[in-house]
Each structure stands twice: as C-alpha cells, then as structure tokens.
Design a protein around this motif. Structure first.
Motif, PDB file in Angstrom:
ATOM      1  N   PHE A  27      70.855  40.628  35.318  1.00 25.15           N
ATOM      2  CA  PHE A  27      71.741  41.650  34.379  1.00 25.15           C
ATOM      3  C   PHE A  27      71.329  42.764  34.126  1.00 25.15           C
ATOM      4  CE2 PHE A  27      73.259  42.491  29.990  1.00 25.15           C
ATOM      5  CZ  PHE A  27      74.382  42.411  29.931  1.00 25.15           C
ATOM      6  N   ALA A  28      70.048  43.672  33.899  1.00 24.00           N
ATOM      7  CA  ALA A  28      69.423  44.698  33.719  1.00 24.00           C
ATOM      8  C   ALA A  28      69.592  45.034  34.709  1.00 24.00           C
ATOM      9  CB  ALA A  28      67.688  44.428  33.155  1.00 24.00           C
ATOM     10  N   LYS A  86      52.225  56.098  31.167  1.00 26.82           N
ATOM     11  CA  LYS A  86      53.198  55.299  32.181  1.00 26.82           C
ATOM     12  C   LYS A  86      52.373  53.622  32.664  1.00 26.82           C
ATOM     13  CE  LYS A  86      57.149  57.292  34.333  1.00 26.82           C
ATOM     14  NZ  LYS A  86      57.263  57.468  35.476  1.00 26.82           N
ATOM     15  N   PHE A  87      50.582  54.465  32.977  1.00 24.23           N
ATOM     16  CA  PHE A  87      49.819  53.093  32.957  1.00 24.23           C
ATOM     17  C   PHE A  87      49.364  52.557  31.411  1.00 24.23           C
ATOM     18  CE2 PHE A  87      44.909  51.578  32.717  1.00 24.23           C
ATOM     19  CZ  PHE A  87      45.663  50.836  33.876  1.00 24.23           C
ATOM     20  N   LEU A  88      49.538  53.179  30.280  1.00 25.47           N
ATOM     21  CA  LEU A  88      48.779  52.665  29.367  1.00 25.47           C
ATOM     22  C   LEU A  88      50.043  51.480  29.250  1.00 25.47           C
ATOM     23  CD1 LEU A  88      47.567  52.483  26.375  1.00 25.47           C
ATOM     24  CD2 LEU A  88      49.061  54.060  25.630  1.00 25.47           C
ATOM     25  N   ILE A  89      50.962  51.629  28.847  1.00 22.43           N
ATOM     26  CA  ILE A  89      52.755  50.675  28.621  1.00 22.43           C
ATOM     27  C   ILE A  89      52.378  49.885  29.877  1.00 22.43           C
ATOM     28  CG2 ILE A  89      55.200  50.308  29.410  1.00 22.43           C
ATOM     29  CD1 ILE A  89      55.285  53.198  28.278  1.00 22.43           C
ATOM     30  N   LEU A  90      52.122  49.860  30.713  1.00 25.97           N
ATOM     31  CA  LEU A  90      51.553  48.175  32.237  1.00 25.97           C
ATOM     32  C   LEU A  90      50.273  47.975  31.658  1.00 25.97           C
ATOM     33  CD1 LEU A  90      51.999  47.284  34.959  1.00 25.97           C
ATOM     34  CD2 LEU A  90      50.710  49.225  35.593  1.00 25.97           C
ATOM     35  N   PHE A  91      49.871  48.234  31.378  1.00 23.67           N
ATOM     36  CA  PHE A  91      48.622  47.609  30.629  1.00 23.67           C
ATOM     37  C   PHE A  91      48.597  46.805  29.714  1.00 23.67           C
ATOM     38  CE2 PHE A  91      44.677  47.194  28.420  1.00 23.67           C
ATOM     39  CZ  PHE A  91      43.787  47.030  29.749  1.00 23.67           C
ATOM     40  N   SER A 122      59.911  48.467  33.706  1.00 21.29           N
ATOM     41  CA  SER A 122      61.416  47.754  33.609  1.00 21.29           C
ATOM     42  C   SER A 122      60.924  46.943  34.187  1.00 21.29           C
ATOM     43  CB  SER A 122      62.586  48.343  33.177  1.00 21.29           C
ATOM     44  OG  SER A 122      62.692  49.468  32.510  1.00 21.29           O
ATOM     45  N   THR A 123      61.297  46.516  35.652  1.00 23.19           N
ATOM     46  CA  THR A 123      61.282  45.887  37.035  1.00 23.19           C
ATOM     47  C   THR A 123      59.973  44.915  36.672  1.00 23.19           C
ATOM     48  OG1 THR A 123      61.778  47.124  38.373  1.00 23.19           O
ATOM     49  CG2 THR A 123      61.004  45.520  39.037  1.00 23.19           C
TER      50      THR A 123
END
Length: 312
Positions: A36-37, A139-144, A62-63
């Motif tokens: 849907f996204a 971006k890495f902090l969010i991923l982590f 997001s993916t």
C-alpha cells in the motif's frame, strides 16, 4: 526432549498443515502495508509492484521498516496456531528448560557477531574498492533503533517456525529426529529461492541457505532448545542490515558499508559451512558438554503412552 514437548498439546499432523497455512496467510497480510505504501508513493501505479521497482520506490529506511513490521504481524499467525490448534504456548516450541536461557542466546549472538564483523572489516581493509562508505548519522540512527527492535522479532519468528513449530511437527509425523532436521533445513533453504541473491548469484547459493538451516537445526536438537539459534540468527541479520548491504540483497538499508563488488559463487562463498560452522559446533559442544550426538540427531521419538483410567 525438545521434539517430545509437542505432545503437551494436540499433535495431529493436520493441525500442523492448517497451522502452517494460517501462518502463511497472516504473513502475507503483513506484507500489505508495504504494498500500500509503495502504491501510495507511486500514485497507485500498479507497475510499481513489480519486483524490480518494489524495493526502489520508498526510501531505504521506510522499505526496511515495512519489511520488518510484516514479521511482527506474522507472529499473530503463529500465536493463533499454537493457542487454538495445538493448545500450547510459545515456550513449548522454544526450549526444554524452565525458562529461556538468555546466556545461550547471548553466546549464539556473540559467536556470529564477532566472527562476521571481523571478516567484513578485514575484507574492507583488504579490498576497499569493493565497498562504498555510506555512513549517514541521521539515517543510520533511525535504522539502528528500528533494527534493534524489529530484527530480533523477524529472526525469532523464523526460528520459532522452522526450528520450533515445524521441527516438532515433522518429528511427531516421522517419530524420529533425522527427518524433521532434513525437512526443516530444505524448506528453510528453498524458501529463500525468491531472494534477489539467488537471482544474482544463481541457484547454487541455495546450498548455503540449506546448510545454514541444517546448522541451526543441529544446534537446536543437540541443545534441546532454540536459544543458540535465536542468538545466531539475530546477530547474522543485524550485521546484514547495519554493517554491510548491497543492491542485490534482500535488505537494502542505510548500512555503514555498501558492497559494490559483482557477486559470484566461488569456493569461498561456502567458507562458513566448511570452516566457521564447525568452529561454532566445537565451541558450543565444549561449553554445554553435548553428548549422545547420534541419538539426539537421528534417534526415535518417544511417544507418551496415554494414561488409562483405573478399573472400578
């Protein structure tokens, strides 16, 4: 014994077939948020759902999030199967111990975490031209944060299904240990056939996945629980998401490194199966004093005798 724990609940094999179907259906439902996204971002262009575009439409974080959250939803399917079909709890397919041994989880995590991290860093030092430094702090902090929370859910679900639920189900069916060990390893490996790694490197890479499934199955049977496999799998996937990814892997995240080398299947592709996994076996066997290998890996399943009512 680990497989015999299944007899605490209802073990008709049709229940495992229906349970597997329920898990598959719920897991498929778990993929709907990603679809849907992608459709929303593409202006509801159905072509965006094609394999070559599906992973490219959203940003990488997001993916990764939508892929991982599908496994959290998949847990609902496993819970439904255990509670309503088999009338057992999650611990039954997790361990024979009174409670989960987190020290075992940590050992499994540490072994693969240390060996794999070191090998990646050595490869980066020796062939830096094969990598791109991709570290982006924000971006890495969010991923982590996302990976630390969701990756153990993803890997635990896979271990509970293959080394727990299906291991016990096939053991109940065959009344031995070698059949569930082989079957779960084959199914685990072959389910990776849709991974982009297979499309890029060829079907021979499935040997690695099947071999990894066999390794995880052996340590589960020898240790009478899934704790070592849970730690191993979590560390493996965390490194794959956080430390190094490639544009041809299942996870394409904002990792520290991106592997840009052209992947090919050579003898060193199978080095973990030939060298590392035997080392892990030796360490685990020494630490936990594993014995009776033949019986635990190929022996018969002891079916409990139903209690009979005393005559009046």
């Amino acid at each position: 014994m680990f497989i015999e724990q299944a007899f605490r609940g209802k073990t008709d094999f049709w229940r495992y077939l229906i349970g597997s179907l329920i898990i598959a259906i719920v897991a498929s439902i778990g993929q709907l948020p990603l679809l849907f996204a992608v459709l929303l971002k593409s202006g509801f262009d159905p072509m965006a759902l094609q394999a070559d575009r599906l992973m490219q439409t959203l940003d990488k974080n997001s993916t990764t999030f939508f892929i991982l959250i599908s496994f959290a939803i998949g847990f609902i399917g496993l819970w439904l199967a255990l509670k309503f079909l088999h009338e057992i709890n999650l611990k039954t397919i997790t361990t024979t111990r009174k409670k989960v041994d987190w020290k075992r989880v940590l050992l499994g995590f540490s072994l693969v975490g240390i060996f794999t991290s070191v090998s990646v860093l050595v490869s980066y030092q020796m062939t830096p031209e094969n990598y791109i430094w991709n570290f982006k702090p924000d971006k890495f902090l969010i991923l982590f944060v996302m990976a630390i929370v969701l990756v153990p859910i993803q890997t635990s679900l896979e271990e509970f299904i293959f080394r727990g639920y299906l291991m016990q189900g096939f053991g109940v069916l065959a009344k031995n240990r070698w059949f569930p060990l082989i079957m779960t390893s084959l199914i685990f490996g072959l389910l990776h056939i849709a991974n982009p790694e297979v499309g890029k490197m060829g079907y021979s890479i499935l040997i690695f996945y099947i071999g990894t499934g066999l390794f995880l199955g052996i340590i589960t049977l020898m240790d009478e629980g899934t704790e070592l496999a849970l730690g191993f799998h979590a560390a493996n996937n965390l490194i794959a998401i956080l430390l190094v990814t490639a544009d041809w892997t299942a996870f394409q995240s904002e990792s520290v490194l991106i592997d840009i080398a052209d992947p090919t299947v050579t003898w060193d592709t199978f080095l973990p199966l030939i060298i590392l996994y035997p080392i892990y076996f030796i360490i685990m066997a020494k630490v936990y004093k594993w014995k009776n290998w033949k019986e635990k890996l190929t022996g018969k399943i002891q079916v409990p005798v139903p209690e009979q009512n005393p005559s009046i």
